[in-house]
Design an enzyme around this catalytic site. Structure first.
Site, short mmCIF file in Angstrom:
data_model
loop_
_atom_site.label_atom_id
_atom_site.label_comp_id
_atom_site.label_asym_id
_atom_site.label_seq_id
_atom_site.Cartn_x
_atom_site.Cartn_y
_atom_site.Cartn_z
N ARG A 1 3.61 10.61 11.11
CA ARG A 1 2.60 10.95 11.02
C ARG A 1 2.00 11.76 12.74
O ARG A 1 1.90 11.10 13.42
CB ARG A 1 1.26 10.36 10.67
CG ARG A 1 -0.41 11.15 10.80
CD ARG A 1 -0.38 12.09 9.20
NE ARG A 1 -0.23 11.36 8.13
CZ ARG A 1 1.16 11.26 7.19
NH1 ARG A 1 1.80 12.55 7.49
NH2 ARG A 1 0.59 10.63 6.29
N HIS B 1 -4.97 15.05 4.08
CA HIS B 1 -6.09 13.84 5.02
C HIS B 1 -6.63 15.14 5.82
O HIS B 1 -6.55 15.19 6.59
CB HIS B 1 -5.21 13.23 6.20
CG HIS B 1 -4.03 12.46 5.05
ND1 HIS B 1 -3.10 13.04 5.75
CD2 HIS B 1 -3.93 11.11 5.05
CE1 HIS B 1 -1.64 12.16 5.53
NE2 HIS B 1 -2.71 10.88 5.00
N LYS C 1 -0.13 13.77 -2.67
CA LYS C 1 -1.32 13.39 -1.91
C LYS C 1 -2.54 13.91 -0.94
O LYS C 1 -2.43 14.18 -0.44
CB LYS C 1 -0.38 11.80 -0.84
CG LYS C 1 -1.53 11.53 0.17
CD LYS C 1 -0.56 10.26 1.36
CE LYS C 1 -1.58 9.80 2.17
NZ LYS C 1 -0.89 9.09 3.24
N ARG D 1 -9.35 2.46 -3.72
CA ARG D 1 -8.12 2.56 -3.81
C ARG D 1 -7.60 1.91 -4.98
O ARG D 1 -6.28 1.53 -4.44
CB ARG D 1 -8.21 1.90 -2.56
CG ARG D 1 -8.06 2.44 -1.81
CD ARG D 1 -8.12 1.95 0.57
NE ARG D 1 -8.55 3.27 1.30
CZ ARG D 1 -7.25 3.75 2.80
NH1 ARG D 1 -5.66 3.70 1.88
NH2 ARG D 1 -7.10 4.79 3.28
N GLN E 1 -8.66 0.63 4.40
CA GLN E 1 -8.30 0.22 3.22
C GLN E 1 -8.21 -1.30 2.99
O GLN E 1 -8.95 -1.81 4.28
CB GLN E 1 -6.55 0.03 4.17
CG GLN E 1 -6.00 1.63 4.02
CD GLN E 1 -4.52 1.73 5.11
OE1 GLN E 1 -4.63 0.62 6.56
NE2 GLN E 1 -3.40 2.45 4.34
#
Length: 222
Positions: A56, A116, A142, A183, A208
């Site tokens: 990333r 993102h 994504k 999620r 997360q």
């Protein structure tokens, strides 16, 4: 790995964490940008879980910089254990990302094209256009947004269902505390890929769940 059904990735910076992920993960997301010597780690890897390689960029929330970032990702795609690579949509649009995707496919790896949004959740029409661009270039598109209101999560889920209904493979999630439940819920609407750290202290994105918790939540909802 074609991601025709939901797959849960354990996000790790250290491939030695693989044994701890085996019970709950379908694959590892190897964050090359967070590893000390990622190509050496791949060469030494002897785990059983397949790998999604991510390197990333700093400008999209990671720690990789310099022109060698994409070269390293292309090299990673040559490893037999690497079944997918993640390339940012902006790197495909404005850089050498498309070449990495082509190289990955030549070696049998699935192309994940990611976006993102860390500043919030853009309007639905903007997200729809962005996600359409991601799935045009990638095998999986994504989209991660930052939810500031529950309505942002509803927008994301609506788009997840919309794209899934027409046969596109997407991976969607809302970052942050407000969007955390997405999620677990997004797979119900068709999201094909989720991410979680083995240990909550190793989170690679805001909001997360830890791996075992997310696996349990997804299975309960299904």
């Amino acid at each position: 790995m074609k991601f025709d059904e939901f797959r849960l990735a354990a996000s790790v910076a250290d491939l030695d964490r693989e044994p701890a992920a085996r019970d709950d993960a379908d694959l590892l997301e190897f964050r090359m940008d967070l590893a000390d010597d990622p190509l050496a780690a791949l060469a030494d890897y002897d785990g059983v879980l397949p790998i999604l390689a991510t390197n990333r960029a700093e400008w999209e929330g990671g720690e990789a910089d310099g022109s060698g970032r994409l070269d390293d990702l292309a090299t990673a795609a040559e490893h037999d254990d690497v079944v997918a690579v993640d390339v940012e949509l902006n790197a495909v649009r404005h850089g050498d990302g498309a070449g990495v995707l082509a190289h990955a496919r030549e070696h049998g790896a699935t192309a994940v094209v990611s976006v993102h949004e860390f500043e919030g959740t853009p309007p639905a029409d903007d997200l729809r256009s962005t996600l359409a661009d991601a799935v045009e270039h990638g095998d999986v598109g994504k989209l991660a947004v930052t939810a500031e209101d529950p309505a942002d999560v509803l927008t994301l889920l609506m788009l997840t269902r919309e794209f899934t209904a027409r046969g596109e493979r997407v991976a969607t999630m809302a970052m942050g505390a407000v969007g955390r439940h997405s999620r677990a819920v997004a797979p119900v609407y068709g999201s094909k890929l989720g991410y979680a750290p083995v240990d909550p202290d190793e989170a690679t994105a805001p909001g997360q769940y830890d791996l075992a918790t997310l696996r349990e939540l997804v299975e309960q909802l299904w």
